[in-house]
Design a protein around this motif. Structure first.
Motif, short mmCIF file in Angstrom:
data_model
loop_
_atom_site.label_atom_id
_atom_site.label_comp_id
_atom_site.label_asym_id
_atom_site.label_seq_id
_atom_site.Cartn_x
_atom_site.Cartn_y
_atom_site.Cartn_z
N MET A 1 5.91 4.91 -7.88
CA MET A 1 5.19 3.66 -7.64
C MET A 1 4.26 3.84 -6.44
SD MET A 1 8.27 0.93 -8.27
CE MET A 1 9.07 1.32 -6.72
N ASN A 2 2.98 3.66 -6.66
CA ASN A 2 1.98 3.80 -5.61
C ASN A 2 1.22 2.49 -5.44
OD1 ASN A 2 2.43 6.68 -5.19
ND2 ASN A 2 1.46 6.96 -7.19
N SER A 3 0.55 2.38 -4.33
CA SER A 3 -0.26 1.19 -4.02
C SER A 3 0.56 -0.08 -4.24
CB SER A 3 -1.52 1.16 -4.89
OG SER A 3 -2.29 2.33 -4.71
N GLY B 1 0.79 -1.22 0.00
CA GLY B 1 0.00 0.00 0.00
C GLY B 1 0.83 1.27 0.00
N GLY B 2 2.12 1.12 0.24
CA GLY B 2 2.99 2.27 0.30
C GLY B 2 3.46 2.73 -1.07
N SER B 3 4.34 3.72 -1.06
CA SER B 3 4.83 4.33 -2.30
C SER B 3 6.35 4.46 -2.26
CB SER B 3 4.22 5.72 -2.49
OG SER B 3 2.82 5.66 -2.58
N LEU B 4 6.93 4.45 -3.45
CA LEU B 4 8.35 4.72 -3.62
C LEU B 4 8.55 5.47 -4.92
CD1 LEU B 4 10.22 1.38 -2.70
CD2 LEU B 4 10.37 3.54 -1.47
N PHE C 1 16.45 -2.93 -25.63
CA PHE C 1 17.25 -1.84 -25.07
C PHE C 1 18.70 -2.30 -24.94
CE2 PHE C 1 14.16 1.36 -23.77
CZ PHE C 1 12.97 0.66 -23.84
N ASP C 2 19.61 -1.44 -25.34
CA ASP C 2 21.03 -1.79 -25.32
C ASP C 2 21.75 -1.35 -24.05
OD1 ASP C 2 21.43 -1.12 -28.88
OD2 ASP C 2 20.93 -2.98 -27.83
N SER C 3 21.25 -0.32 -23.38
CA SER C 3 21.97 0.25 -22.25
C SER C 3 21.15 0.13 -20.99
CB SER C 3 22.31 1.72 -22.52
OG SER C 3 23.10 1.85 -23.68
N TRP C 4 21.79 -0.31 -19.92
CA TRP C 4 21.10 -0.63 -18.68
C TRP C 4 21.86 -0.09 -17.47
CZ3 TRP C 4 16.54 -3.49 -18.49
CH2 TRP C 4 16.14 -4.03 -19.71
N GLY C 5 21.08 0.21 -16.43
CA GLY C 5 21.68 0.50 -15.14
C GLY C 5 21.93 -0.78 -14.37
N GLN C 6 22.43 -0.64 -13.16
CA GLN C 6 22.80 -1.82 -12.36
C GLN C 6 21.63 -2.36 -11.55
OE1 GLN C 6 23.24 1.25 -11.34
NE2 GLN C 6 22.44 1.18 -9.24
N GLY C 7 20.57 -1.59 -11.44
CA GLY C 7 19.38 -2.06 -10.75
C GLY C 7 19.30 -1.59 -9.31
N THR C 8 18.09 -1.52 -8.79
CA THR C 8 17.86 -1.17 -7.40
C THR C 8 16.76 -2.07 -6.86
OG1 THR C 8 17.39 0.66 -5.86
CG2 THR C 8 16.19 0.68 -7.95
N GLN C 9 16.95 -2.58 -5.65
CA GLN C 9 16.04 -3.55 -5.08
C GLN C 9 14.83 -2.86 -4.45
OE1 GLN C 9 16.24 -7.14 -4.81
NE2 GLN C 9 14.14 -6.87 -4.05
N VAL C 10 13.66 -3.38 -4.76
CA VAL C 10 12.42 -2.94 -4.11
C VAL C 10 11.79 -4.17 -3.45
CG1 VAL C 10 10.08 -2.08 -4.48
CG2 VAL C 10 12.00 -1.05 -5.71
N THR C 11 11.50 -4.04 -2.17
CA THR C 11 10.90 -5.13 -1.42
C THR C 11 9.62 -4.62 -0.77
OG1 THR C 11 13.07 -6.09 -0.96
CG2 THR C 11 11.22 -6.83 0.40
N VAL C 12 8.52 -5.28 -1.07
CA VAL C 12 7.22 -4.90 -0.53
C VAL C 12 6.73 -6.02 0.38
CG1 VAL C 12 4.88 -4.13 -1.05
CG2 VAL C 12 6.75 -3.63 -2.65
N SER C 13 6.51 -5.69 1.64
CA SER C 13 6.06 -6.68 2.60
C SER C 13 4.56 -6.55 2.83
CB SER C 13 6.82 -6.51 3.91
OG SER C 13 6.62 -5.21 4.43
N SER C 14 3.96 -7.69 3.14
CA SER C 14 2.50 -7.70 3.35
C SER C 14 2.15 -7.39 4.79
CB SER C 14 1.94 -9.06 2.96
OG SER C 14 2.57 -10.08 3.70
N VAL D 1 1.11 -2.91 -13.71
CA VAL D 1 1.40 -1.67 -12.99
C VAL D 1 0.53 -0.50 -13.44
CG1 VAL D 1 3.79 -2.39 -12.72
CG2 VAL D 1 3.20 -0.78 -14.54
N LYS D 2 -0.25 -0.68 -14.48
CA LYS D 2 -1.05 0.41 -15.03
C LYS D 2 -1.98 0.98 -13.96
CE LYS D 2 -2.37 -0.38 -19.14
NZ LYS D 2 -3.08 -0.96 -20.30
N GLY D 3 -1.97 2.28 -13.86
CA GLY D 3 -2.81 2.97 -12.87
C GLY D 3 -2.13 3.14 -11.53
N ARG D 4 -1.00 2.47 -11.33
CA ARG D 4 -0.28 2.58 -10.05
C ARG D 4 1.10 3.21 -10.22
NH1 ARG D 4 1.22 -1.93 -7.43
NH2 ARG D 4 1.42 -3.17 -9.33
#
Length: 136
Positions: free
Chosen positions: A88-90, A15-18, A123-136, A69-72
């Motif tokens: 990112m919401n909801s 339910g949170g946002s980032l 896509f040819d070019s990428w970042g290294q990524g970032t972790q998102v963890t959503v707990s219930s 993810v549409k709408g969120r």
């Protein structure tokens, strides 16, 4: 050299946002399409938001969001700062993944953003990524 660096990931309750950020450098930011992908453990990389703003080629311009993810989620850019954002919401536990930003030169694009988001190899070019963890 194209460089992309994601930030803003973390742990949040359902339910949170980032807001994820992607700092871009080494290329003419205005001339590139952008995408956000994510990859959960044991799953393929999924395109969730892709956008292209090319006034010379409107056929392949636009913004696409996956149904998951549409709408969120909302993709945006700050061209003056060479930044890409994903609001990112909801958030749901199933949103837990490593999130990546990616770019591709507009001159190389001959498909819609929906098609670009279907295949990470578009896509040819990428970042290294970032972790998102959503707990219930």
């Amino acid at each position: 050299e194209v460089q992309l660096e994601e930030s803003g990931g973390g742990s949040v309750q359902a339910g949170g946002s980032l807001r994820l950020s992607c700092a871009a450098s080494g290329f003419a930011f205005d001339d590139y399409a952008i995408g956000w992908f994510r990859q959960a453990p044991g799953k393929e990389r999924e395109g969730i938001a892709c956008a292209n703003s090319d006034s010379t080629n409107t056929r392949y311009s636009g913004t696409y969001y996956s149904d998951s993810v549409k709408g969120r989620f909302t993709i945006s850019t700050d061209n003056a700062k060479n930044m890409v954002y994903l609001d990112m919401n909801s958030l749901k536990p199933e949103d837990t993944a490593v999130y990546y930003c990616a770019v591709q030169p507009q001159r190389m694009i001959r498909v819609t953003m929906a098609s670009m988001c279907l295949f990470a190899t578009a896509f040819d070019s990428w970042g290294q990524g970032t972790q998102v963890t959503v707990s219930s």
